[in-house]
Design a protein around this motif. Structure first.
Motif, mmCIF file in Angstrom:
data_model
loop_
_atom_site.group_PDB
_atom_site.id
_atom_site.type_symbol
_atom_site.label_atom_id
_atom_site.label_comp_id
_atom_site.label_asym_id
_atom_site.label_seq_id
_atom_site.Cartn_x
_atom_site.Cartn_y
_atom_site.Cartn_z
ATOM 1 N N GLY A 19 0.800 -1.216 0.000
ATOM 2 C CA GLY A 19 0.000 0.000 0.000
ATOM 3 C C GLY A 19 0.828 1.258 0.000
ATOM 4 O O GLY A 19 0.320 2.335 0.243
ATOM 5 N N ASP A 62 -12.961 8.069 -2.747
ATOM 6 C CA ASP A 62 -12.438 6.705 -2.767
ATOM 7 C C ASP A 62 -13.026 5.856 -1.651
ATOM 8 O O ASP A 62 -13.554 6.361 -0.652
ATOM 9 N N SER A 63 -12.867 4.555 -1.818
ATOM 10 C CA SER A 63 -13.241 3.609 -0.771
ATOM 11 C C SER A 63 -12.367 3.828 0.459
ATOM 12 O O SER A 63 -11.273 4.398 0.385
ATOM 13 N N VAL A 64 -12.868 3.337 1.592
ATOM 14 C CA VAL A 64 -12.146 3.465 2.862
ATOM 15 C C VAL A 64 -11.640 2.088 3.261
ATOM 16 O O VAL A 64 -12.441 1.165 3.465
ATOM 17 N N CYS A 65 -10.342 1.932 3.371
ATOM 18 C CA CYS A 65 -9.736 0.655 3.764
ATOM 19 C C CYS A 65 -9.391 0.696 5.242
ATOM 20 O O CYS A 65 -8.782 1.658 5.726
ATOM 21 N N GLN A 80 -0.915 -6.253 3.290
ATOM 22 C CA GLN A 80 -2.143 -6.893 2.839
ATOM 23 C C GLN A 80 -2.744 -7.772 3.927
ATOM 24 O O GLN A 80 -3.965 -7.875 4.065
ATOM 25 N N LEU A 83 -5.137 -5.848 6.127
ATOM 26 C CA LEU A 83 -6.348 -5.249 5.562
ATOM 27 C C LEU A 83 -7.574 -6.014 6.061
ATOM 28 O O LEU A 83 -7.783 -7.174 5.734
ATOM 29 N N LYS A 85 -11.028 -4.696 6.027
ATOM 30 C CA LYS A 85 -12.251 -4.502 5.255
ATOM 31 C C LYS A 85 -12.108 -3.265 4.383
ATOM 32 O O LYS A 85 -11.445 -2.293 4.763
ATOM 33 N N THR A 86 -12.742 -3.308 3.220
ATOM 34 C CA THR A 86 -12.840 -2.135 2.351
ATOM 35 C C THR A 86 -14.282 -1.666 2.343
ATOM 36 O O THR A 86 -15.193 -2.437 2.040
ATOM 37 N N LEU A 111 -6.918 3.917 8.888
ATOM 38 C CA LEU A 111 -7.707 4.005 7.661
ATOM 39 C C LEU A 111 -6.841 4.521 6.528
ATOM 40 O O LEU A 111 -5.900 5.302 6.745
ATOM 41 N N LYS A 112 -7.185 4.106 5.319
ATOM 42 C CA LYS A 112 -6.515 4.627 4.132
ATOM 43 C C LYS A 112 -7.519 4.733 2.992
ATOM 44 O O LYS A 112 -8.316 3.820 2.768
ATOM 45 N N THR A 113 -7.519 5.870 2.332
ATOM 46 C CA THR A 113 -8.301 6.042 1.107
ATOM 47 C C THR A 113 -7.317 6.223 -0.039
ATOM 48 O O THR A 113 -6.106 6.069 0.136
#
Length: 860
Positions: A19, A62-65, A80, A83, A85-86, A111-113
């Motif tokens: 990521g 964007d999605s939130v990971c 990975q 991770l 949930k997205t 969190l990461k977008t």
């Protein structure tokens, strides 16, 4: 060359997998687990993550990971394997649904977008208390002493982390090497102790040293062993017993090993200088008893006093402010009266050197006698002392002859004045006594300031009364009762929701509802209770809080966990109400409690809450996908509404019952009035208020609904005139008389049984946001993702500045008048949509950004 290209490709692939393939902007998402920052002791039964979206352009693109791991470096590098949930763009919460979390482990998450990355937060799951025993000093529950419990703990080299978990029947304070652990007060929170006791977890790594350490726990009675006698019979509670506790100390070392120290018969106990303590009245302290001189005795291992131990996931009670007296009056050589600038909930701290054996009394109250001494006649009405040894709100200190410092550990009071008297002459100055304000330390969410000094003081007074009545559960008053009156809580709840982050308090309190609900669905008037309140005060208009409060939590936070947890208890409650109703009407309730003068029809008032509950239940069922329940409650609500209108609505006149302010406001506010008659009923309400001289003529339920009923139906000018009145009866009258908190009675000359720090008339504090600032929730989107604003500009108000923090960012609005023009500044956070209605009635939608509007206002 080929090997070089291959190595670069492999490195790039790994870099992308972690990521780290692009530079992300680090921003603050205010990460919370269970609505707390970095909590300790999180139950594996419920692990929720929630956050606030930062005010950054592109935050919703964007999605939130969600990344989570025991290993902080795995989260830092977005591995990975970390991770979890997205989520969809603009998500603000998620529930952890995997079964792989372990007890007593610290997890890291972030969190990461596509463009942004959050800070890294942590939570530590609850430690098992297996192996620990409940211990006490073996004394009778009528013994007045407060005991210490001590254990010597040896710490090996290489300590990495240390925690202590403690559940107590009664209150506790923990010290390690004579250092108080944590900033909490009055732990654990009040519960129905025989069914549920809360455990508290602290990290104590820095308090320990290599080698020998002294761990000391002191217990107080709290509500578990109330020895003071009042009409609510807590002294007769089925759970009552001598305070006891269960604890485990966890020592984690750098080599991966772990030691545990548990409560067992190896602990010792001794009396403390506290010779009496009551959460309800006061605390007595003999400073001649030095803690270091008290000899230890073996403890007694005892049976568990409860069925269930749960982690305390609640904003703690803390000392939030130190307040210095504004005036001290010396009445004679042994009698002084201290005046503080505001009425508060909390304790005082006395610092004094006097003759050994001198008995000093600190009497706390809200009123003064003509002689200048403290009068507790307005707050001791329901107290039933069996002798003179436990005076109401009166701490007693016996001086040691050296410099003594005293403040209660296991009590709090409501007061503005303190009378200090002594058995022999003492010398005091204004600096000898300070007040410590206390309440559940809930974070601030809303701010409100205007050009009106009276409105600013009213806003502060409302908030102060709200906080004074928040001690792990919402109370009615911090002095006379300290009871969790169910009706007071739902009536004033939006004051809290607009000003503070209060979800953890209400979630905890709803568990108390579960513990107090009888098999037939009935709830008591006060929660928790010793058993009092099942046969008076607990009708529909009060105990509807079991339906209203979870619904409001969902509406303001967008979190539906409480709805799901409480749905079955809600259904049981509704079955109980249906059983007591007759032809879809009921008079099971108190009605419009403490009206100014006009008595409103009890059946009308109570039946409206029956309708409110049924309507909310249909909405909850729809939210949960329970179609049959939705149809049932929707039908029930319609039948109740029809029954109310058939019996109490005069369609010809547009009046309900006798046409009091309450009887007209409640049907309008709660949506009972048929659409075709809404304007007529509203006109009648407006006329009634004008005929009453723009003054209040309501009790608690009319107070909740009057301002909204006027404002939402074209008569906001009338509502504003009511709010800004400064003559009796009105909120402004209290403020004009010098009140710094809200009162229980509209009259200020009532002495007997009249608290001066009550929240039940507090809806005006929410109205300042909902109507004067014009901030409203969207009907279909909770948590202010879409926010409606309809500004209002009163003729005599020159400016207003309001902010409100939501999960979608901080909304800010500010306006000021320049001549006949209003300059309106609006900041919409990037993740929010605002639907703005201009003074001319134009409606437009605005996304994130800063906007300036200039509107002409004409008051002719």
């Amino acid at each position: 060359m080929q090997k070089y290209i291959k190595d670069v490709f492999l490195f790039s692939f790994i870099f992308m997998l972690c990521g780290c393939e692009r530079v992300h902007t680090k921003v603050d998402f205010e990460l919370q687990c269970e609505h707390l920052f970095n909590p300790l002791g999180v139950s594996l039964d419920s692990v929720r993550f929630n956050w606030s979206l930062p005010d950054e352009v592109g935050i919703g693109d964007d999605s939130v990971c969600v990344f989570l791991s025991e290993k902080k470096e795995a989260v830092e590098c977005f591995e990975q394997s970390a991770l979890y949930k997205t989520l969809a763009p603009l998500s603000v919460s998620t529930l952890y649904e995997k079964p792989d979390l372990m007890p007593g482990v610290t997890y890291f998450w972030c969190l990461k977008t596509g463009h942004f990355v959050s800070e890294i937060a942590s939570f530590t799951t609850a430690f098992s208390l297996d192996g620990a025993s409940w211990i006490s000093d073996g004394k009778d529950c009528n013994d007045k002493s407060s005991s210490y419990y001590k254990k010597i703990v040896y710490v090996k080299p290489g300590l990495s982390h240390a925690y202590i978990v403690l559940a107590s029947a009664g209150l506790h304070e923990i010290r390690v090497n004579d250092e108080k652990i944590g900033s909490h007060c009055l732990d654990p929170m009040f519960t129905r102790f025989d069914k549920r006791i809360l455990s508290v977890t602290h990290e104590i790594t820095t308090a320990l040293r290599e080698g020998e350490n002294e761990v000391k726990v002191q217990l107080g009675n709290g509500w578990y062993n109330l020895q003071s006698v009042a009409v609510w019979n807590f002294d007769k509670a089925a759970w009552r017993g001598r305070p006891a506790f269960l604890s485990k100390l966890i020592l984690e070392y750098e080599d991966g090993t772990r030691d545990e120290v548990v409560t067992d018969d190896s602990w010792t106990t001794a009396d403390s200088p506290i010779v009496f303590n009551s959460i309800y009245t006061a605390e007595h302290h003999d400073a001649r008893k030095k803690a270091e001189n008290l000899s230890g005795k073996p403890v007694k291992v005892t049976d568990s006093p409860t069925k269930l131990i749960c982690s305390q996931m609640v904003q703690p009670i803390r000392v939030t402010d130190t307040i210095f007296c504004s005036r001290m009056d010396k009445l004679n050589d042994s009698l002084y009266v201290f005046t503080f600038p505001k009425n508060i909930a909390g304790v005082t701290c006395l610092n004094l050197k006097g003759k050994e054996g001198t008995v000093v009394r600190l009497k706390h109250g809200e009123l003064l006698n003509e002689s200048g001494t403290v009068n507790t006649g307005n707050i001791d009405y329901h107290y039933r002392p069996i002798d003179g040894s436990d005076p109401f709100q009166e701490d007693i200190v016996i001086l040691s002859g050296t410099q003594d410092t005293f403040s209660p550990k296991f009590n709090y009071k409501g007061f503005q004045y303190v009378e200090v008297s002594a058995s022999s002459p003492i010398v005091l100055t204004k600096n000898n006594l300070v007040a410590w304000e206390m309440h559940s330390d809930v974070p601030v969410k809303g701010t409100w300031h205007s050009s009106s000094d009276m409105l600013n003081r009213l806003w502060r007074a409302t908030n102060r009364s709200y906080l004074s009545n928040l001690f792990g559960y919402p109370t009615d008053c911090p002095q006379r009762e300290k009871n969790g009156w169910t009706g007071d809580a739902h009536l004033a709840m939006e004051v809290g929701l607009f000003n503070y982050d209060v979800i953890t308090i209400y979630e905890k309190w709803m568990n108390d509802f579960i513990d107090e609900q009888r098999p037939d669905g009935m709830l008591p008037a006060i929660i928790p209770t010793s058993g009092w309140g099942y046969d008076w005060g607990n009708g529909v208009d009060w105990t509807s809080s079991i339906v209203i409060i979870p619904w409001l939590i969902y509406r303001y936070y967008g979190d539906d966990i409480l709805l799901r947890r409480m749905y079955v208890p809600m259904k049981h409650f509704m079955e109980c109400v249906e059983e007591k109703s007759d032809d879809y009407l009921t008079d099971w309730g108190l009605g419009d409690w403490i009206p100014v003068k006009s008595q409103s029809n009890v059946e009308l008032v109570v039946s409206i809450y029956y309708y409110v509950d049924a309507n909310i239940m249909s909405l909850i069922a729809e939210r949960m996908g329970l179609e049959n329940d939705k149809v049932y409650y929707e039908s029930l609500a319609g039948k109740i509404k029809n029954a109310i209108n058939q019996k109490y609505l005069s369609k010809c006149d547009g009046l309900y019952a006798s046409g009091t302010q309450t009887e007209l406001a409640m049907p309008l506010y709660w949506g009972v009035v048929p659409d075709s008659l809404r304007s007529k009923v509203a006109e009648n309400l407006n006329k009634r208020v004008i005929n009453d001289g723009y003054h209040l003529d309501v009790g608690v339920h009319g107070c909740k609904t009057l301002l909204g009923a006027l404002s939402d139906n074209g008569f906001i000018d009338t509502a504003y005139k009511v709010v800004t009145q400064t003559t009796y009866p009105s909120w402004g009258y209290w403020i004009a008389q010098g009140a710094t908190t809200l009162h229980e009675n509209w009259r200020t000359d009532v002495i007997i049984d009249n608290s001066l720090n009550h929240i039940m008339f507090g809806e005006v504090g929410a109205w300042l946001y909902k109507s004067l600032a014009g901030i409203r929730l969207d009907e279909n989107q909770p948590a202010f993702r879409k926010t409606h604003i309809k500004p209002y500009f009163p003729k005599d108000l020159e400016c207003l500045d309001v902010s409100y923090k939501t999960s979608y960012g901080k909304l800010q609005l500010e306006w000021q008048k320049k001549g006949k023009e209003v300059i309106y500044h609006l900041h919409v956070p990037a993740a929010m949509e605002v639907v703005l209605t201009s003074p001319a009635g134009d409606v437009d939608n605005y996304g994130g950004g800063d906007y300036v509007f200039k509107w002409n206002v004409n008051y002719d």
